[in-house]
Scaffold this motif. Structure first.
Motif, PDB file in Angstrom:
ATOM      1  N   SER A 195     -33.577  17.513 -49.343  1.00 45.04           N
ATOM      2  CA  SER A 195     -32.183  17.138 -49.583  1.00 45.04           C
ATOM      3  C   SER A 195     -32.045  15.932 -50.507  1.00 45.04           C
ATOM      4  O   SER A 195     -30.940  15.627 -50.961  1.00 45.04           O
ATOM      5  CB  SER A 195     -31.473  16.836 -48.259  1.00 45.04           C
ATOM      6  N   ARG A 232     -28.790  18.686 -53.052  1.00 48.00           N
ATOM      7  CA  ARG A 232     -29.319  19.591 -54.082  1.00 48.00           C
ATOM      8  C   ARG A 232     -30.002  18.742 -55.152  1.00 48.00           C
ATOM      9  O   ARG A 232     -29.468  18.553 -56.248  1.00 48.00           O
ATOM     10  CB  ARG A 232     -28.197  20.432 -54.696  1.00 48.00           C
ATOM     11  N   ARG A 235     -30.129  19.504 -58.846  1.00 47.81           N
ATOM     12  CA  ARG A 235     -28.862  19.398 -59.584  1.00 47.81           C
ATOM     13  C   ARG A 235     -28.363  17.963 -59.671  1.00 47.81           C
ATOM     14  O   ARG A 235     -27.237  17.718 -60.110  1.00 47.81           O
ATOM     15  CB  ARG A 235     -27.796  20.264 -58.907  1.00 47.81           C
TER      16      ARG A 235
END
Length: 291
Positions: A195, A232, A235
């Motif tokens: 995470s 994410r 990203r």
């Protein structure tokens, strides 16, 4: 159902100047009267699952330029750090819909989206609930809360090209790392590196240790649904869960703040500033590396 108080709020900085969002989903302490009527617990016992005053411990977030989302509804009423339909069929008078997740470990432990217990395995309800009650809580509270959190994260990522969600929690004072005698002051959870980047997690640990705290990573709390769902790293969206040991700042029997509560909040504010400074450099280096 909850018309006697606002469900949650966003405390905004004058200008968001850092790519952080702080979230306190379990510190709500406004209990709907209808819920108290349904419960078999007294006013103090029903509060055992709260992340007591975590919203205050991390309350400096807007002063550092980050928005903070905080719940006013209690975790015992609806838990937004779960999938939307993690439901225990034993709690309800009707059959659950087929899309409900009835087999998760959290449901088995009594801590689904509509919790069956508070801490230490104490049953909340005297009788089964109508299914409509659970679905109403999910529609009226869970979904709007996550819609708000998504907006804050998306806004942050769009503005800075990078984002860090800090999901703020507390843990019982008797928690220890399995197989050891370690009783941590803080636990940083990053879902075992999925995470958030290891650099962010390691920085958080080092800053807390530099402030004199015993900090560990992922054990026994690696992060819940929020950390897993919103992190994410590929990203540029990182999510860290941070757990604070309640014994540091409250009397766990009376739930009263200890005399050094403000000192702990001050240390956490220093930590927040250090994280902001680290991420300013880290995000810049990451962007350059990607070019």
């Amino acid at each position: 159902m909850t018309g006697d108080f606002d469900l949650f709020e966003v405390r905004e900085p004058e200008t968001q100047s850092i790519p952080f969002v702080y979230n306190s989903p379990h510190s709500g302490r406004r209990y709907p009267l209808s819920f108290l009527d349904q419960s078999r617990l007294d006013d103090r016992t029903i509060r055992r699952s709260e992340d007591h005053y975590v919203d205050e411990l991390f309350g400096a977030a807007p002063a550092f330029g980050a928005p903070m989302l905080l719940a006013h509804f209690p975790r015992a009423f609806v838990d937004v750090n779960r999938e939307p339909y993690e439901l225990d069929p034993k709690m309800f008078s009707e059959t659950l819909p087929p899309y409900a997740n009835i087999n998760s470990a959290r449901v088995a432990g009594g801590l689904g989206t509509i919790p069956r217990i508070v801490a230490e395995n104490v049953e909340i309800y005297a009788r089964r609930l109508p299914l409509a009650e659970a679905l109403e809580r999910i529609e009226a509270i869970y979904k709007p809360y996550h819609a708000c959190l998504r907006r804050l994260i998306a806004r942050t990522h769009a503005r800075f090209g990078f984002g860090v969600l800090i999901d703020c929690h507390s843990m019982p004072g008797n928690i220890r790392v399995a197989g050891s005698g370690i009783h941590p002051d803080f636990i940083i959870g990053d879902r075992y590196g999925t995470s958030a980047s290891s650099e962010l997690s390691q920085a958080a640990l080092e800053f807390l240790e530099g402030l004199g705290f015993l900090a560990v990573r992922n054990k026994p709390y690696a992060g819940g649904f929020i950390t897993e769902h919103y992190g994410r790293p590929a990203r540029g969206l990182h999510a860290l869960q941070i757990e604070v040991n309640r014994a540091l700042y409250i009397d766990e029997a009376t739930l009263a703040k200890r005399g050094d509560f403000n000192a702990l909040a001050g240390s956490i504010a220093i930590f927040m500033q250090q994280m902001a400074e680290f991420v300013a450099d880290y995000a810049g280096d990451t962007a350059l590396a990607a070019e």
